[in-house]
Design a protein around this motif. Structure first.
Motif, short mmCIF file in Angstrom:
data_model
loop_
_atom_site.label_atom_id
_atom_site.label_comp_id
_atom_site.label_asym_id
_atom_site.label_seq_id
_atom_site.Cartn_x
_atom_site.Cartn_y
_atom_site.Cartn_z
N ARG A 1 0.80 -1.27 0.11
CA ARG A 1 0.11 0.07 0.11
C ARG A 1 0.83 1.28 -0.04
O ARG A 1 0.44 2.34 -0.27
CB ARG A 1 -1.13 -0.22 1.27
N SER A 2 2.10 1.14 0.39
CA SER A 2 2.97 2.11 0.19
C SER A 2 4.48 1.71 -0.14
O SER A 2 4.79 0.46 0.28
CB SER A 2 2.85 3.17 1.49
N GLY A 3 5.28 2.74 -0.28
CA GLY A 3 6.71 2.04 -0.78
C GLY A 3 7.70 3.25 -1.23
O GLY A 3 7.02 4.46 -1.36
N GLU A 4 8.96 2.82 -1.21
CA GLU A 4 9.78 3.66 -1.60
C GLU A 4 9.79 4.00 -3.25
O GLU A 4 9.93 3.18 -3.85
CB GLU A 4 11.36 3.24 -1.42
N ILE A 5 9.41 5.35 -3.58
CA ILE A 5 9.32 5.71 -4.64
C ILE A 5 10.20 6.84 -5.26
O ILE A 5 10.70 7.88 -4.57
CB ILE A 5 7.73 6.29 -4.98
N ALA B 1 11.86 11.82 -7.67
CA ALA B 1 12.96 12.84 -8.29
C ALA B 1 13.05 12.44 -9.78
O ALA B 1 13.08 13.21 -10.67
CB ALA B 1 14.29 13.10 -7.91
N PRO C 1 9.40 13.80 -1.29
CA PRO C 1 9.08 12.77 -0.50
C PRO C 1 8.34 13.12 0.95
O PRO C 1 7.71 12.19 1.31
CB PRO C 1 10.16 11.60 -0.48
N LEU D 1 4.99 14.80 0.46
CA LEU D 1 3.87 14.28 -0.50
C LEU D 1 2.96 13.57 0.12
O LEU D 1 1.64 13.49 -0.45
CB LEU D 1 4.81 13.09 -1.40
N GLY E 1 14.42 15.38 -0.50
CA GLY E 1 15.17 14.10 -0.92
C GLY E 1 14.68 13.78 -2.47
O GLY E 1 13.84 14.38 -2.99
N ARG E 2 15.45 12.53 -2.91
CA ARG E 2 15.30 12.11 -4.37
C ARG E 2 14.00 10.95 -4.12
O ARG E 2 13.74 10.59 -5.41
CB ARG E 2 16.42 11.96 -4.94
N SER E 3 13.83 10.46 -3.10
CA SER E 3 12.97 9.27 -3.00
C SER E 3 12.49 9.34 -1.94
O SER E 3 13.17 9.63 -0.76
CB SER E 3 13.44 7.96 -3.78
N GLY E 4 11.33 8.39 -1.47
CA GLY E 4 11.01 8.46 -0.13
C GLY E 4 9.67 7.46 -0.39
O GLY E 4 9.08 6.99 -1.38
N GLU E 5 9.16 7.20 1.14
CA GLU E 5 8.02 6.29 1.03
C GLU E 5 6.65 7.09 0.83
O GLU E 5 6.28 7.97 1.34
CB GLU E 5 7.88 5.82 2.79
N ILE E 6 6.16 6.45 -0.20
CA ILE E 6 4.79 7.31 -0.83
C ILE E 6 3.54 6.48 -0.63
O ILE E 6 3.88 5.19 -0.83
CB ILE E 6 5.11 7.70 -2.35
N PRO E 7 2.45 6.82 -0.09
CA PRO E 7 1.29 6.00 0.11
C PRO E 7 0.54 6.01 -1.34
O PRO E 7 -0.25 6.50 -1.58
CB PRO E 7 0.37 6.85 1.02
N THR E 8 1.11 4.98 -2.18
CA THR E 8 0.47 5.10 -3.39
C THR E 8 -0.81 4.50 -3.48
O THR E 8 -1.49 4.70 -4.42
CB THR E 8 1.44 3.85 -4.20
N ALA E 9 -1.08 3.52 -2.48
CA ALA E 9 -2.52 3.14 -2.29
C ALA E 9 -3.62 4.20 -2.11
O ALA E 9 -4.78 4.18 -2.91
CB ALA E 9 -2.89 2.01 -1.33
#
Lengths: 335, 335, 335, 335
Positions: free
Chosen positions: A263-267, A270, D238, D241, D262-270
């Motif tokens: 449900r979430s993850g490192e994206i 950039a 990130p 977001l 930062g250039r990436s991070g944990e995103i709640p895609t769901a």
């Protein structure tokens, strides 16, 4: 008539078959449908398999296809004998005012179609494509309309586009077939070489085994001569999204559908920004979009891939088969 | 090398073949193309046939296809031996800043491609689709790109749409083929039953003889069960536009391309308003659109319909054949 | 309560005031509205003035604003005391499935709002902007929403665009105010220098007397340094459309609204094509668009221009005043 | 003349001022610009501060504003004395073929504008808005055009929308001003109550201290009566977001601009999927968009907020001030 309900606290062991009275005759604006088929989606599986996701007594299954058995006063869109298919968001008729949860979805917030008959508002279904079997038609509700909306409504696919589809679930196969039927080039992935062969048979121009090629995003760039793909039908979720971003051209459209990998993850936000890509979250679509889609299906030659049929009473077994991941295309139950 | 120019005051009798020196070697950013084919469009005919439309000495013909013979400094997009096709608006590279006259169009405001060789900026051409003959490729410049832009860029065609195409000119046949290849239903018209038969062979789902059915707009409504068509590729102009408006559904897109029947006329604006339709004027398209179109053509199976070929020296004869209206599809000259 | 109906065969002399029973209490999904104001539009005038346009006994007037007096079961959007305004197409809730006639429009195909009270489905009205008078709110239904849809929904107006508005009717003044409030430059026309002065006071950047400058299209090109205007709110119809096309830049959006000057006419289609402009027919808009518009009106500072108020019983007199063309802005009746 | 270059291996201590010869006279298609101002952006800071980001000898600064000092052959768009401002992607003239890296960006892949004079292709600059100071104009190149594209080009902002802007950087303040000028409601955040006060003065309708209200996404939902905001100008990256997704309504547009956190991070895609939102990565925009933007700025009343001016020779000090985060609005250097 027979129906399946979930018994608290839920889980596949608590899907119960029972005999119940037939539904009431249709009131004004309603119809009664003799249901013949439903197809299984990850969403159905999830709410049935997770304890507590459904309330006690809920009838599962968002997809339902069958024949109109009776028509209430004032209904002009349907006649007795018409083949129909259910809608995922029955209250989302048209326009852009999209739902953001499943409170109105049959088989989740409302009773679904794991039953032999149902009386419902006529706007909760649309016509099915002429000449389709009920099993085929039932796959339109969730998997089919999701693929249509991702490619056609949201991404505005055009001939010559390159589309990436991930894996062999129902949405991905529909997307592959639709993309090919509208003149696109398709790159498909799977972890199974046997399934890749079947994807090729369905028209995939290029296939990639994502197990042996974990950097499949780069491989898609190579295949497109460094250009990148135009559209990604991203059903995986956080674990695949980074590769999807790598695969996409500057300005690519990534249809974000999946929660298969979490449900979430490192994206890599950039990179998404630098590539100026669009990540469009979506869940299925509106009734209007389904009507357009059904019209398209009557013009196009494609038919959904049905992997296996189960009897309604064997719904739990059908979900376990789905869980195994052995299938290719849609699993259906028939009533 | 040979070239054709128009001699003042113009008219088809004043198309003159002459021998001239080969063009200079390409400078920075330029290429030299050995031209092999051009195709005739109504626009080319009109400026050649009307006295005074072209200045003395102008080389006619907007369409040109051939092979790159030499490449100037800094050109990376093309190599010697590449098959290329010319653009209608050489300076309209990308974006929405569309020209509103023909001052930059080869064969009108500039010298065109009725010659055997030309040295020009590399951006004035694009690659031709792989495997296409030069005659086929030459039809992309004007007729092909117009159809592509009307259907794909402007109207956003999707599978299941119903498209009306009028007559058997180059744009209409391209539009028929493109619409079918992208999953649309096509209704085509002609005044000749023999030509209607050929339109059917090319995939038209419904055909109408507009001579025997002058109210063909109503007929299109009947064919679509009263719904009306989604898109009209309106190449006729004022004399056909009223029927096109009648044919269109509420919200229909009418691509206004044609001046075949005049430059102005009585239009039922109140019906256009009541139907809430969109009338979109367009002339061909940009280089970027041509690049997208060529990519699409490499994916789709379709090939343009070539009616007849003439030698470059017989250009006037070719125009007279065009004038007769006997053709079906494109007329080409070859060099 | 009082209401106005039309008596066969129609015409302004046949508008009849009568006393009738109050409407029934609201059923499920319904509300009762105490109406306070309606505003006059050309459409209302036309159907009242032309014999036979309305059936005997029809209540005229599409616009209605008032206060919710009672709320039926299941209605959550409104509470007693809420200020509301009616919708022009009560059944067009959302999406792009636009009507193509007036069969569902209050005051035309259905009874309208020339009465003191009405019970109707809750979806037939929306909230009125907070703080607006009922007269002001009543102008939203037809004139306001038409201007909003033309500029915002269809043309996608952005700051820096140049917008041409024609005359001093309700749509044109709304369009002028909206365009200014969103950062556009406005050129306005009238045949009266006094009215031009008032248009300037409302924010028009440039004004043109179309009587003394009949070639006002060229004048608009001059004002825009030869560039042409981006958007024309074309309320005139066939007699003004040719100048609107002349005024527009290549790619301009012309919102085709008007039938003031007739239902068809000689249109320079070749120039529309050469300029690659878009002529978009429209009639008012959907309920969703009205909700968006009301939200916008609560943010913007603008208020509609009310020219004069009449009592409901003087509706015929109000129409005669409208007929005279002396007004500037909206004419209202109050109940 | 004076210019600043970076000395290997880079870092703010290696910004070197030197005296060099004036640039050559403009060739065909070129102009010479007397530069008067540049403004600092996070991108400029980052490439100057990180060792190795720029090659030895590179002239930094993407933004440049000044006056045309000489005009080469064939240039018609500019005359000596015209005020101009540079473009971020000099080769991206128009259309949708967006760059995906900084290889063509002045001050990064190419020499920038930390100098007193430059000769360059005329298409590398556009006119500046009439009446703007050079410092003001210089802020258009990066911060201004980014805000314009996010709101107008990509999100299609309309009056009545609610826009969330994060922090007090140049893009956010421009976005606040533009959104207000086009009729939107704005919610702004900062960690400083003093800065929140200034945001209010600039027109913010609601402000939130994200330090004291870390769940500011929920707070934005509360402010919008549970509806959620329509557009988020997401400059954080990130770390912010997730809250931006929480803040957005179903179907919201989130303009993904920032890499501040930062250039990436944990995103709640769901949640992004369930809300069916669109996350649109973007970097600045095209020359055509800048021309549109400048035209808009001449109509709107707004002026960018200039925090502080430094001399060109003090560029390193200016960057250190930027690094401190004490500023509100843009920091400029003047030449």
């Amino acid at each position: 008539m027979k129906q399946v309900t979930i018994k608290a606290p839920g889980g596949l062991d608590n899907l119960v078959v029972s005999d119940v009275a037939e539904p009431a005759a249709p009131g004004a604006g309603e119809i009664t449908v003799r249901l013949h088929a439903s197809s299984l989606n990850y969403h159905d599986y999830r709410v049935c398999a997770i304890e507590g996701a459904l309330p006690d007594g809920r009838i599962p299954m968002a997809d339902g296809a069958g024949v109109v058995a009776a028509v209430g006063a004032g209904v002009e869109e349907f006649a007795v004998g018409d083949a129909v298919v259910s809608g995922f968001f029955p209250d989302w008729l048209d326009g852009d005012d999209r739902p953001s949860d499943f409170s109105t979805t049959p088989g989740d917030g409302r009773d679904g179609y794991a039953r032999e008959r149902v009386t419902l508002p006529a706007t909760w279904v649309t016509h099915a494509p002429e000449g389709w079997s009920h099993e085929e038609a039932s796959t339109i509700t969730t998997a089919g309309l999701t693929a249509w909306r991702a490619l056609v409504v949201d991404a505005g696919i055009k001939a010559g586009d390159t589309v990436a589809v991930l894996g062999t679930g129902g949405v991905s196969i529909y997307a592959l077939q639709l993309a090919k039927a509208m003149g696109a080039t398709v790159i498909a992935t799977s972890s199974s070489d046997a399934k890749l062969e079947r994807l090729r048979d369905l028209g995939a121009d290029h296939v990639i085994n994502y197990r042996s090629t974990p950097e499949w995003g780069e491989e898609m760039r190579r295949i497109t001569d460094g250009r990148g793909v135009d559209i990604v039908v991203e059903v995986g979720g956080p674990a695949t999204l980074a590769q999807s971003i790598v695969a996409g051209r500057p300005g690519a459209h990534i249809a974000l559908i999946g929660v298969l990998t979490g449900r979430s993850g490192e994206i890599p936000t950039a990179l998404l920004m630098a590539r100026q890509q669009r990540l469009q979250g979506l869940i299925v679509g509106s009734r209007r979009q389904q009507i357009d889609f059904v019209r398209a299906l009557e013009t196009l030659e494609l038919r959904p891939v049905i992997d296996r049929r189960f009897a309604l009473a064997d719904l739990a077994e059908a979900f376990r088969y789905q869980e195994s991941g052995a299938h290719f295309g849609k699993i259906c139950v028939t009533m």
